[in-house]
Write an enzyme that holds these catalytic residues in place. Structure first.
Site, PDB file in Angstrom:
ATOM      1  N   LYS A  54     -18.992  55.427 112.490  1.00  0.00           N
ATOM      2  CA  LYS A  54     -19.872  56.223 111.665  1.00  0.00           C
ATOM      3  C   LYS A  54     -20.459  55.412 110.497  1.00  0.00           C
ATOM      4  O   LYS A  54     -21.476  55.773 109.919  1.00  0.00           O
ATOM      5  CB  LYS A  54     -19.096  57.402 111.033  1.00  0.00           C
ATOM      6  CG  LYS A  54     -18.457  58.350 111.985  1.00  0.00           C
ATOM      7  CD  LYS A  54     -17.685  59.412 111.169  1.00  0.00           C
ATOM      8  CE  LYS A  54     -16.868  60.289 112.095  1.00  0.00           C
ATOM      9  NZ  LYS A  54     -15.984  61.193 111.313  1.00  0.00           N
ATOM     10  N   ASP A 111     -21.924  48.454 109.148  1.00  0.00           N
ATOM     11  CA  ASP A 111     -21.702  48.514 107.706  1.00  0.00           C
ATOM     12  C   ASP A 111     -20.831  47.345 107.248  1.00  0.00           C
ATOM     13  O   ASP A 111     -21.129  46.691 106.266  1.00  0.00           O
ATOM     14  CB  ASP A 111     -21.074  49.853 107.290  1.00  0.00           C
ATOM     15  CG  ASP A 111     -19.849  50.196 108.114  1.00  0.00           C
ATOM     16  OD1 ASP A 111     -19.728  49.711 109.254  1.00  0.00           O
ATOM     17  OD2 ASP A 111     -18.988  50.962 107.633  1.00  0.00           O
ATOM     18  N   ILE A 112     -19.743  47.082 108.003  1.00  0.00           N
ATOM     19  CA  ILE A 112     -18.810  46.059 107.548  1.00  0.00           C
ATOM     20  C   ILE A 112     -18.252  45.265 108.721  1.00  0.00           C
ATOM     21  O   ILE A 112     -18.010  45.828 109.804  1.00  0.00           O
ATOM     22  CB  ILE A 112     -17.657  46.687 106.725  1.00  0.00           C
ATOM     23  CG1 ILE A 112     -16.739  45.603 106.123  1.00  0.00           C
ATOM     24  CG2 ILE A 112     -16.844  47.670 107.543  1.00  0.00           C
ATOM     25  CD1 ILE A 112     -15.786  46.143 105.048  1.00  0.00           C
ATOM     26  N   VAL A 113     -18.103  43.971 108.512  1.00  0.00           N
ATOM     27  CA  VAL A 113     -17.366  43.127 109.450  1.00  0.00           C
ATOM     28  C   VAL A 113     -16.092  42.699 108.736  1.00  0.00           C
ATOM     29  O   VAL A 113     -16.155  42.080 107.666  1.00  0.00           O
ATOM     30  CB  VAL A 113     -18.184  41.897 109.892  1.00  0.00           C
ATOM     31  CG1 VAL A 113     -17.355  41.014 110.820  1.00  0.00           C
ATOM     32  CG2 VAL A 113     -19.461  42.335 110.578  1.00  0.00           C
ATOM     33  N   ASP A 114     -14.968  43.073 109.343  1.00  0.00           N
ATOM     34  CA  ASP A 114     -13.662  42.817 108.728  1.00  0.00           C
ATOM     35  C   ASP A 114     -12.958  41.757 109.578  1.00  0.00           C
ATOM     36  O   ASP A 114     -13.147  40.550 109.372  1.00  0.00           O
ATOM     37  CB  ASP A 114     -12.915  44.162 108.679  1.00  0.00           C
ATOM     38  CG  ASP A 114     -11.633  44.124 107.876  1.00  0.00           C
ATOM     39  OD1 ASP A 114     -11.038  43.047 107.749  1.00  0.00           O
ATOM     40  OD2 ASP A 114     -11.199  45.180 107.383  1.00  0.00           O
ATOM     41  N   GLY A 116     -13.667  41.277 112.688  1.00  0.00           N
ATOM     42  CA  GLY A 116     -14.690  40.804 113.618  1.00  0.00           C
ATOM     43  C   GLY A 116     -14.523  41.325 115.033  1.00  0.00           C
ATOM     44  O   GLY A 116     -15.407  41.155 115.871  1.00  0.00           O
ATOM     45  N   THR A 118     -14.579  44.376 116.301  1.00  0.00           N
ATOM     46  CA  THR A 118     -15.535  45.408 116.732  1.00  0.00           C
ATOM     47  C   THR A 118     -16.863  44.772 117.129  1.00  0.00           C
ATOM     48  O   THR A 118     -17.411  45.063 118.201  1.00  0.00           O
ATOM     49  CB  THR A 118     -15.765  46.425 115.595  1.00  0.00           C
ATOM     50  OG1 THR A 118     -14.507  46.992 115.227  1.00  0.00           O
ATOM     51  CG2 THR A 118     -16.717  47.523 116.034  1.00  0.00           C
ATOM     52  N   ASP A 169     -15.747  54.398 104.354  1.00  0.00           N
ATOM     53  CA  ASP A 169     -14.827  55.463 103.964  1.00  0.00           C
ATOM     54  C   ASP A 169     -13.409  54.955 103.785  1.00  0.00           C
ATOM     55  O   ASP A 169     -13.069  53.854 104.241  1.00  0.00           O
ATOM     56  CB  ASP A 169     -14.784  56.546 105.041  1.00  0.00           C
ATOM     57  CG  ASP A 169     -14.023  56.070 106.292  1.00  0.00           C
ATOM     58  OD1 ASP A 169     -14.328  54.975 106.789  1.00  0.00           O
ATOM     59  OD2 ASP A 169     -13.091  56.772 106.736  1.00  0.00           O
TER      60      ASP A 169
HETATM   61  C1  PRP Z   1     -15.356  49.963 110.547  1.00  0.00           C
HETATM   62  C2  PRP Z   1     -16.750  49.431 110.564  1.00  0.00           C
HETATM   63  C3  PRP Z   1     -16.767  48.503 111.746  1.00  0.00           C
HETATM   64  C4  PRP Z   1     -15.329  48.077 111.893  1.00  0.00           C
HETATM   65  C5  PRP Z   1     -15.183  46.653 111.478  1.00  0.00           C
HETATM   66  O1  PRP Z   1     -15.278  51.059 111.390  1.00  0.00           O
HETATM   67  O2  PRP Z   1     -17.701  50.440 110.671  1.00  0.00           O
HETATM   68  O3  PRP Z   1     -17.237  49.154 112.901  1.00  0.00           O
HETATM   69  O4  PRP Z   1     -14.543  48.901 111.033  1.00  0.00           O
HETATM   70  O5  PRP Z   1     -13.835  46.235 111.559  1.00  0.00           O
HETATM   71  P1  PRP Z   1     -13.380  44.953 112.345  1.00  0.00           P
HETATM   72  O6  PRP Z   1     -14.317  43.846 111.995  1.00  0.00           O
HETATM   73  O7  PRP Z   1     -11.976  44.716 111.819  1.00  0.00           O
HETATM   74  O8  PRP Z   1     -13.379  45.266 113.797  1.00  0.00           O
HETATM   75  P2  PRP Z   1     -14.081  52.119 111.349  1.00  0.00           P
HETATM   76  O9  PRP Z   1     -13.146  51.866 112.477  1.00  0.00           O
HETATM   77  O10 PRP Z   1     -13.490  52.150 109.972  1.00  0.00           O
HETATM   78  O11 PRP Z   1     -14.791  53.461 111.697  1.00  0.00           O
HETATM   79  P3  PRP Z   1     -15.954  54.235 110.902  1.00  0.00           P
HETATM   80  O12 PRP Z   1     -17.171  53.339 110.913  1.00  0.00           O
HETATM   81  O13 PRP Z   1     -16.152  55.461 111.712  1.00  0.00           O
HETATM   82  O14 PRP Z   1     -15.464  54.502 109.508  1.00  0.00           O
END
Ligand code: PRP
Length: 187
Positions: A54, A111-114, A116, A118, A169
């Site tokens: 989301k 939104d974010i790359v943590d 990586g 995903t 979030d």
């Molecule tokens: C967040 C974000 C990415 C993912 C990145 O999604 O939107 O899709 O984490 O993390 P990674 O680099 O460690 O894979 P989240 O699972 O929090 O779901 P949301 O977007 O629905 O909040």
């Protein structure tokens, strides 16, 4: 003076300790990214922007409205097993794009790359449809990378803190803040 909006107050359940990226700085960077993307794709026909639900919904909405090139919007949803402070790396597709993206120019918008994981999964999955894929993320926690993923467009590198707002979030709260803030979530 405007009365406090109870819906807004209800959305803020974790205390934001600090504003990391202000609304003005986000909007300025989104405008820059939109200019760059519009320039890069000006002779490429229609761009398919794929927002990752989301978290990317606000970034995608703002970014897409500032582009000056033909574009269409798609969404995709994934879930990560073991997501808590870190994901386990196992990603599962929850909802695929609706349109046919074969042979198209696709921009994945995150939104974010943590870690990586995903984005790595999504690049592989969308590549299997045969389009030209590029990636765009608003923020990246460079210190948290477990796999390398190429980002074609990036808003900001950020430190390894819990961040909320502008789509991000914590336990579904604080997504609609107009800025990105740091919280200390209660366990
Ligand atoms: C967040 C974000 C990415 C993912 C990145 O999604 O939107 O899709 O984490 O993390 P990674 O680099 O460690 O894979 P989240 O699972 O929090 O779901 P949301 O977007 O629905 O909040």
């Amino acid at each position: 003076m405007l009365a406090a909006n109870p819906l807004c107050e209800a959305d803020v359940t974790q205390e934001v300790l600090k504003v990391l990226i202000s609304e003005a700085d986000i909007q300025a960077r989104v405008a820059e990214l939109a200019r760059q993307i519009s320039k890069d794709y000006e002779n490429s026909g229609e761009l398919v922007m794929v927002g990752v639900l989301k978290g990317a919904f606000i970034f995608l909405a703002d970014l897409s409205r500032q582009l000056t090139i033909p574009r269409v919007i798609e969404f995709i949803a994934v879930s990560s097993y073991g997501r808590g402070s870190r994901s386990s790396g196992a990603v599962r597709l929850v909802m695929d794009v609706r349109g046919n993206i074969e042979g198209k120019h696709v921009l994945i918008v995150e939104d974010i790359v943590d870690t990586g994981h995903t984005l790595e999964y999504l690049i592989g999955m969308i590549n299997s449809h045969g389009p030209a894929v590029k990636t765009c993320a608003l923020v990246r926690k460079a210190d948290c990378a477990e796999v390398h993923v190429d980002l074609d467009y990036l808003g900001f590198d950020i430190p390894n803190e819990w961040v909320v707002g502008y789509g991000l979030d914590y336990a579904e709260k604080n997504r609609t803040l107009p800025y990105i803030g740091i919280i200390t979530p209660a366990d």
